[in-house]
Scaffold this active site. Structure first.
Site, PDB file in Angstrom:
ATOM      1  N   HIS A 131      48.104  38.887  37.992  1.00 32.17           N
ATOM      2  CA  HIS A 131      47.862  38.786  39.437  1.00 32.17           C
ATOM      3  C   HIS A 131      47.536  37.377  39.921  1.00 32.17           C
ATOM      4  CE1 HIS A 131      43.642  38.758  38.217  1.00 32.17           C
ATOM      5  NE2 HIS A 131      43.369  38.272  39.418  1.00 32.17           N
TER       6      HIS A 131
HETATM    7  C1  UD1 Z   1      41.318  37.791  44.429  1.00 32.27           C
HETATM    8  C2  UD1 Z   1      40.602  36.517  43.999  1.00 32.27           C
HETATM    9  C3  UD1 Z   1      40.867  36.271  42.525  1.00 32.27           C
HETATM   10  C4  UD1 Z   1      40.507  37.484  41.689  1.00 32.27           C
HETATM   11  C5  UD1 Z   1      41.196  38.729  42.245  1.00 32.27           C
HETATM   12  C6  UD1 Z   1      40.699  39.939  41.519  1.00 32.27           C
HETATM   13  C7  UD1 Z   1      40.443  34.779  45.751  1.00 32.27           C
HETATM   14  C8  UD1 Z   1      41.000  33.507  46.244  1.00 32.27           C
HETATM   15  N1  UD1 Z   1      41.113  35.355  44.734  1.00 32.27           N
HETATM   16  O1  UD1 Z   1      42.705  37.574  44.265  1.00 32.27           O
HETATM   17  O2  UD1 Z   1      40.079  35.183  42.079  1.00 32.27           O
HETATM   18  O3  UD1 Z   1      40.924  37.282  40.371  1.00 32.27           O
HETATM   19  O4  UD1 Z   1      40.880  38.874  43.636  1.00 32.27           O
HETATM   20  O5  UD1 Z   1      41.562  41.017  41.607  1.00 32.27           O
HETATM   21  O6  UD1 Z   1      39.447  35.248  46.232  1.00 32.27           O
HETATM   22  N2  UD1 Z   1      45.888  43.533  48.458  1.00 32.27           N
HETATM   23  C9  UD1 Z   1      46.106  44.837  48.811  1.00 32.27           C
HETATM   24  N3  UD1 Z   1      45.041  45.694  48.752  1.00 32.27           N
HETATM   25  C10 UD1 Z   1      43.798  45.318  48.384  1.00 32.27           C
HETATM   26  C11 UD1 Z   1      43.593  43.983  48.039  1.00 32.27           C
HETATM   27  C12 UD1 Z   1      44.644  43.098  48.075  1.00 32.27           C
HETATM   28  O7  UD1 Z   1      47.205  45.254  49.151  1.00 32.27           O
HETATM   29  O8  UD1 Z   1      42.882  46.162  48.348  1.00 32.27           O
HETATM   30  C13 UD1 Z   1      47.056  42.607  48.487  1.00 32.27           C
HETATM   31  C14 UD1 Z   1      47.304  42.001  49.857  1.00 32.27           C
HETATM   32  O9  UD1 Z   1      48.694  41.871  50.002  1.00 32.27           O
HETATM   33  C15 UD1 Z   1      46.663  40.639  49.730  1.00 32.27           C
HETATM   34  C16 UD1 Z   1      46.918  40.306  48.274  1.00 32.27           C
HETATM   35  O10 UD1 Z   1      46.806  41.531  47.579  1.00 32.27           O
HETATM   36  O11 UD1 Z   1      47.216  39.700  50.611  1.00 32.27           O
HETATM   37  C17 UD1 Z   1      45.959  39.295  47.688  1.00 32.27           C
HETATM   38  O12 UD1 Z   1      44.606  39.683  47.873  1.00 32.27           O
HETATM   39  P1  UD1 Z   1      43.453  38.581  47.877  1.00 32.27           P
HETATM   40  O13 UD1 Z   1      42.134  39.246  47.925  1.00 32.27           O
HETATM   41  O14 UD1 Z   1      43.743  37.528  48.888  1.00 32.27           O
HETATM   42  O15 UD1 Z   1      43.631  37.864  46.492  1.00 32.27           O
HETATM   43  P2  UD1 Z   1      43.765  38.445  45.029  1.00 32.27           P
HETATM   44  O16 UD1 Z   1      45.080  38.036  44.481  1.00 32.27           O
HETATM   45  O17 UD1 Z   1      43.396  39.877  45.013  1.00 32.27           O
HETATM   46  N1  UDP Z   2      40.461  46.111  36.097  1.00 31.40           N
HETATM   47  C1  UDP Z   2      40.435  47.449  36.440  1.00 31.40           C
HETATM   48  N2  UDP Z   2      41.614  48.066  36.756  1.00 31.40           N
HETATM   49  C2  UDP Z   2      42.812  47.413  36.729  1.00 31.40           C
HETATM   50  C3  UDP Z   2      42.820  46.042  36.361  1.00 31.40           C
HETATM   51  C4  UDP Z   2      41.615  45.414  36.064  1.00 31.40           C
HETATM   52  O1  UDP Z   2      39.366  48.069  36.460  1.00 31.40           O
HETATM   53  O2  UDP Z   2      43.832  48.034  37.031  1.00 31.40           O
HETATM   54  C5  UDP Z   2      39.186  45.453  35.776  1.00 31.40           C
HETATM   55  C6  UDP Z   2      39.149  44.751  34.449  1.00 31.40           C
HETATM   56  O3  UDP Z   2      38.823  45.663  33.422  1.00 31.40           O
HETATM   57  C7  UDP Z   2      38.087  43.688  34.667  1.00 31.40           C
HETATM   58  C8  UDP Z   2      38.255  43.334  36.118  1.00 31.40           C
HETATM   59  O4  UDP Z   2      38.968  44.414  36.714  1.00 31.40           O
HETATM   60  O5  UDP Z   2      36.792  44.232  34.479  1.00 31.40           O
HETATM   61  C9  UDP Z   2      39.045  42.071  36.217  1.00 31.40           C
HETATM   62  O6  UDP Z   2      39.449  41.890  37.491  1.00 31.40           O
HETATM   63  P1  UDP Z   2      40.746  41.077  37.881  1.00 31.40           P
HETATM   64  O7  UDP Z   2      41.658  40.969  36.730  1.00 31.40           O
HETATM   65  O8  UDP Z   2      41.238  41.715  39.109  1.00 31.40           O
HETATM   66  O9  UDP Z   2      40.122  39.663  38.292  1.00 31.40           O
HETATM   67  P2  UDP Z   2      39.636  38.375  37.504  1.00 31.40           P
HETATM   68  O10 UDP Z   2      38.737  38.777  36.409  1.00 31.40           O
HETATM   69  O11 UDP Z   2      40.870  37.660  37.030  1.00 31.40           O
HETATM   70  O12 UDP Z   2      38.967  37.585  38.565  1.00 31.40           O
END
Ligand code: UD1
Ligand code: UDP
Length: 377
Positions: A226
């Site tokens: 992601h």
């Molecule tokens: C964010 C964090 C990242 C973290 C990740 C965990 C920032 C800059 N990034 O990235 O560090 O590793 O969360 O998962 O804060 N979306 C949905 N539904 C949701 C959430 C997101 O559809 O419930 C989609 C939307 O299209 C959105 C995109 O995911 O634009 C990105 O979401 P965003 O929270 O901006 O960043 P992440 O890639 O989730």
């Molecule tokens: N995780 C989860 N379900 C998923 C993918 C990840 O519960 O489908 C959990 C994972 O076990 C870990 C946390 O989410 O505890 C990590 O989050 P993510 O990879 O979204 O973000 P990051 O750690 O890179 O910020």
């Protein structure tokens, strides 16, 4: 409630999936021991993540207290969403006047919480302080560096994190009775995600997840992707999937982050049939998958460590990592997005013989709470 006035209020900011998992540990600790410690928590969800399987499922399954407020900021550009969080959090902090603001990790919700608190002169506790990827292009690196410099309590997960802070001139204020943003408290409290994995692995139903829900037969590899660097660059994403498609001798289970699903659909990518795309899973299912898989492929920060907690080798689609000790001990291999490097690493992956203790003793919440009430000085 008279007792309430003797309590210190910690306003905790969460917003993204990994923060719910971290909050599960600390919030539970404060609910249980808060009266004795003199700590009360006010939990704020920014709404950065909002799908049921990116947010609500964690609160339900992990018994995390329902947030006192959800700002429902949702998705958008970094500037817009961070600004909305900042405005919402500032208003709440002005109203609640908490003694401490606690933030986790490195997301936009982390930075918004830290910035709002800093401008109001509320001391900040940063859990997972001091991590560095040394790649300022990553939004997470920007967020964590800024947050560390604003914070009062730098609650580090590793000694490497302490060293990274020292290299930036951030040192422990040595015995100072009331730490401040200028005389900080820098301490290794261990990794809060280790504590989460130790607690919730007992609650995960492996058989139900693997056999009944997903009907997985035989060995399998777990995949998550992601990171913005990989998903926003079609060349990198295609290069990774060219490798994964080639590895058709493996069954790959892939809980797909909504960001990745959207981009794969936009550019018309459909991976080979051995790659099984499923919706994001709750933490208990994730723990079951991590405990049963043979190998983890990821670009997640948290999942790299969880692979190690469950004694699984990990291959990471990044050029650098904050969790350098995993690479040094052979548990993690960095392959960037290079097709050949990914194939070679997967085909030669093996579990190292040693499983050293690198992330503390699994009692991080207790240590954080004691720091905040001044109990360790
Ligand atoms: C964010 C964090 C990242 C973290 C990740 C965990 C920032 C800059 N990034 O990235 O560090 O590793 O969360 O998962 O804060 N979306 C949905 N539904 C949701 C959430 C997101 O559809 O419930 C989609 C939307 O299209 C959105 C995109 O995911 O634009 C990105 O979401 P965003 O929270 O901006 O960043 P992440 O890639 O989730
Ligand atoms: N995780 C989860 N379900 C998923 C993918 C990840 O519960 O489908 C959990 C994972 O076990 C870990 C946390 O989410 O505890 C990590 O989050 P993510 O990879 O979204 O973000 P990051 O750690 O890179 O910020």
């Amino acid at each position: 409630n008279e007792g309430r006035f003797l309590m210190r209020e910690v306003l905790t900011v969460v917003g993204a999936r990994p923060q719910f998992i971290k909050a599960a540990v600390f919030s539970r600790h404060v609910r249980r021991f808060g009266d004795t410690l003199g700590l009360h928590e006010f939990l704020v969800h920014t709404g950065q993540h909002y799908d049921d399987n990116m947010s609500e499922i964690f609160f339900r399954e992990m018994d995390i207290p329902t947030p006192d407020v959800n700002l429902k900021v949702g998705s958008g550009t970094h500037g817009k969403t961070t600004a909305e969080m900042l405005a919402g959090l500032e208003a709440l902090m002005m109203e609640r006047k908490p003694e401490i603001v606690l933030v986790y990790g490195d997301t936009n919700s982390t930075l918004a919480g830290a910035l709002a608190a800093s401008k109001l002169h509320i001391p900040i506790a940063h859990v997972e302080a001091g991590l560095r990827s040394f790649m300022m292009i990553m939004p997470e690196e920007q967020n964590r560096r800024l947050t560390d410099h604003l914070s009062t309590w730098l609650l580090c997960p590793t000694d490497t994190a302490i060293k990274n802070l020292r290299d930036e001139g951030i040192k422990d204020g040595k015995g100072v009775s009331r730490p401040s943003p200028d005389k900080k408290r820098v301490v290794n409290v261990g990794d809060i995600m280790l504590e989460a994995s130790l607690y919730y692995r007992e609650k995960a139903d492996v058989k139900k997840t693997i056999n009944e829900k997903y009907g997985i037969k035989g060995s399998f590899t777990l995949l998550t992707i992601h990171r913005a660097e990989n998903t926003d660059d079609p060349t990198r994403l295609k290069s990774i999937f060219t490798a994964l498609d080639t590895l058709s001798e493996r069954t790959i289970i892939f809980p797909v982050h909504p960001r990745t699903r959207k981009i794969m659909s936009d550019i018309g990518m459909s991976p080979g049939r051995h790659i099984r795309m499923i919706d994001p899973v709750g933490y208990l299912e994730m723990v079951a998958l991590e405990s049963e898989c043979d190998l983890v492929l990821t670009d997640s920060g948290g999942v790299q460590k969880e692979a190690f907690f469950f004694s699984k080798p990990c291959i990471t689609f990044r050029d650098s990592t904050e969790w350098v000790e995993l690479v040094e001990t052979g548990w993690n291999t960095l392959v960037g997005a290079d097709t050949d490097a990914i194939i070679t690493a997967v085909r030669s992956s093996r579990r190292p013989a040693e499983h050293p203790i690198m992330y503390g003793d699994g009692r991080t919440a207790e240590k954080i709470a004691l720091e905040l009430v001044g109990g360790t000085r």
